[in-house]
Design a protein around this motif. Sequence first.
Motif, PDB file in Angstrom:
ATOM      1  N   ALA A  50       0.851  -1.197   0.000  1.00  0.00           N
ATOM      2  CA  ALA A  50       0.000   0.000   0.000  1.00  0.00           C
ATOM      3  C   ALA A  50       0.883   1.242   0.000  1.00  0.00           C
ATOM      4  CB  ALA A  50      -0.918  -0.012   1.206  1.00  0.00           C
ATOM      5  N   HIS A  51       0.685   2.074  -1.008  1.00  0.00           N
ATOM      6  CA  HIS A  51       1.492   3.280  -1.183  1.00  0.00           C
ATOM      7  C   HIS A  51       0.690   4.425  -0.584  1.00  0.00           C
ATOM      8  CE1 HIS A  51       3.137   6.581  -3.788  1.00  0.00           C
ATOM      9  NE2 HIS A  51       4.259   5.948  -3.532  1.00  0.00           N
ATOM     10  N   CYS A  52       0.978   4.802   0.654  1.00  0.00           N
ATOM     11  CA  CYS A  52       0.135   5.828   1.273  1.00  0.00           C
ATOM     12  C   CYS A  52       0.911   6.654   2.295  1.00  0.00           C
ATOM     13  CB  CYS A  52      -1.114   5.214   1.884  1.00  0.00           C
ATOM     14  SG  CYS A  52      -0.872   3.703   2.802  1.00  0.00           S
ATOM     15  N   GLU A  70       4.074   1.589   2.376  1.00  0.00           N
ATOM     16  CA  GLU A  70       5.203   2.389   1.915  1.00  0.00           C
ATOM     17  C   GLU A  70       4.942   3.868   2.221  1.00  0.00           C
ATOM     18  OE1 GLU A  70       5.668  -1.147   0.987  1.00  0.00           O
ATOM     19  OE2 GLU A  70       7.336  -0.027   0.087  1.00  0.00           O
ATOM     20  N   HIS A  71       5.954   4.531   2.738  1.00  0.00           N
ATOM     21  CA  HIS A  71       5.946   5.949   3.103  1.00  0.00           C
ATOM     22  C   HIS A  71       5.364   6.185   4.496  1.00  0.00           C
ATOM     23  CE1 HIS A  71       7.408   6.876  -0.808  1.00  0.00           C
ATOM     24  NE2 HIS A  71       6.256   6.751  -1.453  1.00  0.00           N
ATOM     25  N   ALA A  72       4.030   6.192   4.623  1.00  0.00           N
ATOM     26  CA  ALA A  72       3.404   6.491   5.919  1.00  0.00           C
ATOM     27  C   ALA A  72       4.018   7.752   6.529  1.00  0.00           C
ATOM     28  CB  ALA A  72       3.549   5.300   6.872  1.00  0.00           C
ATOM     29  N   GLY A 126      13.671   2.210  -0.684  1.00  0.00           N
ATOM     30  CA  GLY A 126      13.586   3.598  -1.142  1.00  0.00           C
ATOM     31  C   GLY A 126      12.598   3.731  -2.263  1.00  0.00           C
ATOM     32  N   ASP A 127      12.213   4.955  -2.554  1.00  0.00           N
ATOM     33  CA  ASP A 127      11.496   5.241  -3.785  1.00  0.00           C
ATOM     34  C   ASP A 127      12.553   5.213  -4.889  1.00  0.00           C
ATOM     35  OD1 ASP A 127       8.879   5.567  -3.177  1.00  0.00           O
ATOM     36  OD2 ASP A 127       8.778   7.675  -3.717  1.00  0.00           O
ATOM     37  N   THR A 128      12.842   4.011  -5.382  1.00  0.00           N
ATOM     38  CA  THR A 128      13.930   3.894  -6.363  1.00  0.00           C
ATOM     39  C   THR A 128      13.675   4.841  -7.529  1.00  0.00           C
ATOM     40  OG1 THR A 128      14.246   1.620  -5.723  1.00  0.00           O
ATOM     41  CG2 THR A 128      15.205   2.280  -7.816  1.00  0.00           C
TER      42      THR A 128
END
Length: 220
Positions: A50-52, A70-72, A126-128
């Motif tokens: 989940a990209h949030c 991912e991120h949060a 990471g956000d490659t």
Amino acid sequence: MRFPPKVPHPYISSVMFPPAVPNPDVVLYTQKEMDVLVEESHNALCPVVAHCATNRAVKMAAEAGADTIEHAFWCDQETLTFVKKNNCILVPTLAISERLYGDNFKYMLKKTLKAWEMDIVQACGGDTGTFNHGENIREAELFYEAGIPIEHVLRSLTYHGWLACGDHRCGRKFGVLMKDFAADLVALDNDPRVDIKALRNVDFVMKDGKVYKENGVCVA
Ligand SMILES: [Zn+2]
């Protein structure tokens, strides 16, 4: 689909460009949709990422049973309890946050330490593409700067990475030195427990049993 698309597409834009100020918190799926998405994926033995970024989105994804978040970026402690309760893996992507959020970045380091204190599994990912390839190790340095002990940082770099990729469901075993696991190894010049900078001096690289770097020199 081509990326980036030649012709701007309204739906793609809505995914790629969230509001500058994420309040009200706009989410793309309803809770029911997320629940079904995760249920269907798990039924097909696929992990769900989940990209949030915001509290509302992270809570919904966690409740739906996403495997990783991912991120949060803006998670508060209450939201972290949802992540913990649902056994989600957190991928805090600190290296990109450091570039994006200036003074507010301190908050993300605190959140990452809090998550570690709560025994939430976190992976260094990471956000490659959002920073130069080869700078990936910055993520581990930031885990350490957040206050996480180096041994736990190394586990987040290796074994937790495999867990985040769906462990046995990802089709490849890596991240630990064990029989039947991929022989992916790096050796460092110095002990990172003595000096974290050792992570920047990789002397030896083996991937799938093949040596790519030896005595600091590329051999493949
Ligand atoms: Zn992202």
